[in-house]
Design a protein around this motif. Sequence first.
Motif, PDB file in Angstrom:
ATOM      1  N   VAL A 169      -3.358   7.953  -2.696  1.00 52.31           N
ATOM      2  CA  VAL A 169      -2.425   6.723  -2.657  1.00 52.31           C
ATOM      3  C   VAL A 169      -3.265   5.440  -2.368  1.00 52.31           C
ATOM      4  N   SER A 170      -2.719   4.316  -2.601  1.00 54.96           N
ATOM      5  CA  SER A 170      -3.249   3.080  -2.285  1.00 54.96           C
ATOM      6  C   SER A 170      -3.318   2.646  -1.000  1.00 54.96           C
ATOM      7  N   SER A 171      -4.492   2.231  -0.521  1.00 53.49           N
ATOM      8  CA  SER A 171      -4.541   1.709   0.913  1.00 53.49           C
ATOM      9  C   SER A 171      -5.147   0.321   1.219  1.00 53.49           C
ATOM     10  N   THR A 223      -8.327   3.528  -1.391  1.00 52.09           N
ATOM     11  CA  THR A 223      -7.495   4.674  -1.448  1.00 52.09           C
ATOM     12  C   THR A 223      -7.591   5.583  -0.321  1.00 52.09           C
ATOM     13  N   LEU A 245      -0.498   3.216 -11.264  1.00 49.12           N
ATOM     14  CA  LEU A 245      -0.405   2.575  -9.949  1.00 49.12           C
ATOM     15  C   LEU A 245       0.860   1.570 -10.136  1.00 49.12           C
ATOM     16  N   THR A 284       0.873  -1.213  -0.004  1.00 50.20           N
ATOM     17  CA  THR A 284       0.019   0.164  -0.076  1.00 50.20           C
ATOM     18  C   THR A 284       0.825   1.174   0.053  1.00 50.20           C
ATOM     19  N   GLY A 285       0.147   2.396  -0.167  1.00 51.91           N
ATOM     20  CA  GLY A 285       0.726   3.702  -0.116  1.00 51.91           C
ATOM     21  C   GLY A 285       1.614   4.209  -1.352  1.00 51.91           C
ATOM     22  N   GLY A 286       1.107   3.260  -2.439  1.00 54.36           N
ATOM     23  CA  GLY A 286       1.592   3.575  -3.890  1.00 54.36           C
ATOM     24  C   GLY A 286       0.684   5.094  -4.240  1.00 54.36           C
ATOM     25  N   ALA A 287       1.607   5.845  -5.037  1.00 52.82           N
ATOM     26  CA  ALA A 287       0.892   7.087  -5.763  1.00 52.82           C
ATOM     27  C   ALA A 287       0.023   6.720  -7.068  1.00 52.82           C
ATOM     28  N   ILE A 288      -1.104   7.070  -6.944  1.00 52.80           N
ATOM     29  CA  ILE A 288      -2.136   6.821  -8.035  1.00 52.80           C
ATOM     30  C   ILE A 288      -2.340   7.941  -8.893  1.00 52.80           C
ATOM     31  N   ASP A 309      -3.015  11.215   1.065  1.00 53.80           N
ATOM     32  CA  ASP A 309      -1.742  11.270   1.961  1.00 53.80           C
ATOM     33  C   ASP A 309      -1.590  12.755   2.676  1.00 53.80           C
TER      34      ASP A 309
END
Length: 424
Positions: free
Chosen positions: A368-370, A359, A400, A336-340, A362
């Motif tokens: 960001v992905s959650s 999502t 992503l 998780t935590g990746g920028a979309i 941040d």
Amino acid sequence: MKVLVIGGGGREHALCLALSADPGVTELHCAPGNAGIAALATLHPVNATDPTAVADLADALDADLVVIGPEGPLVAGAADAVRLRGIACFGPSAAAAVLEGSKAFAKEVMAYAEVPTAMARVCDDLDEVAAALDAFGPPYVVKDDGLAAGKGVVVTEDREAALAHAKACSGRVVIEEFLDGPEVSVFALTDGQTVRALLPAQDFKRVGDGDAGPNTGGMGAYCPLPWAPADLLEQVTARVLEPTIAEMRRRGTPFAGLLYAGLAMTSRGMRVIEFNARFGDPETQVVLALLRNPLGALLEAAAIGQLDKVEPLNWREGSAVTVVVAAPNYPGPPVTGGAIGGLDEANAAPGVQVIHAGTALDGAGAVVSSGGRVLCVTATGADLAEARSRVYTGVAAVTLDGSHHRTDIALAAERGEVIIPGAS
Ligand code: AMP
Ligand code: GLY
């Protein structure tokens, strides 16, 4: 009407989209919500599986209607707690949600109500499991009795793998006969008496193209089903939904809310695979994309026992398809935590609506992905071919790192290749 939605996945974003389009809904709140829902509703933190916390929030907001999305809060008694405060709630009581919370209980209700389902044995130890596996033979179907977020079921030809799953289950284990044939999800609104079935949808449970790999919560869906028998909803209503609702009433635990029948269209006729006590995810994204009726009025009518008074369901022409964009490693523990990126571009594509699932925003306000299932890119079109082509245009626009999605959602249906075994 002031509405509070509980949950924070793709289903709840789809519910919030439909509720915010209902002119009768004047204020929309969601707890905990996600980055997509934040654009439509006021978000609140909540421990959704704590019934008192849910009821306190509904009270504090002076909500007119609470809509509970996921099964966890329902099984924990959130709907009961809300109703005790005198607030209308869409979602079954804890006692009725056992229809989803225990597969063994669902089997018992179906037996009493004479609802067609797979033959099954409920096993308390591994010796019973082994005997049941040998009685039914392969392919083996092994189910955890309790809630397992869509991951409690293993279908395998491998007897050792079947036993290993039974061993890993948390308690009682249900062993079933294997059902052949395509699966259908039918959702029904009910106030405990009146039943209104929504358009049927199909979900894709396996992680990979061609139904390869492990089960997930659902990787995509489409609606309606061009291959389904014309009288499917009539049949499901008469043979599954109404008898089940009547049996729950007879037991003194009426079921009001959303009854989800997961069905297999087998060579020997329709069989229930499972019941859920809530809208399906991601099928809700496609079903609600085609619903014309104001959703708030429908859910309120189901919540207060007046579903017989609402106008008949009314559907848009055409088809809807949703494709889940999943985080790296899903259905294992997701990264998780990746920028979309690309959300605006995807939403600008014709017919496309990006529904957020896992999502968050941040610290800098970026999406960001959650979670494991991150986005449900959804599209409508004149037919399945158009909806598919549009949805994959939307998926291509989204970025992503390391994400994955299926490329064959609704493909067999578009090609006319979905076959009910034994049907001529
Ligand atoms: P469930 O959690 O009961 O919905 O099961 C998850 C998935 O496992 C279903 O959507 C089916 O694809 C598969 N499954 C469950 N029960 C059976 C069965 N008796 N025969 C074949 N497949 C099954
Ligand atoms: N899509 C399957 C479920 O919601 O259980």
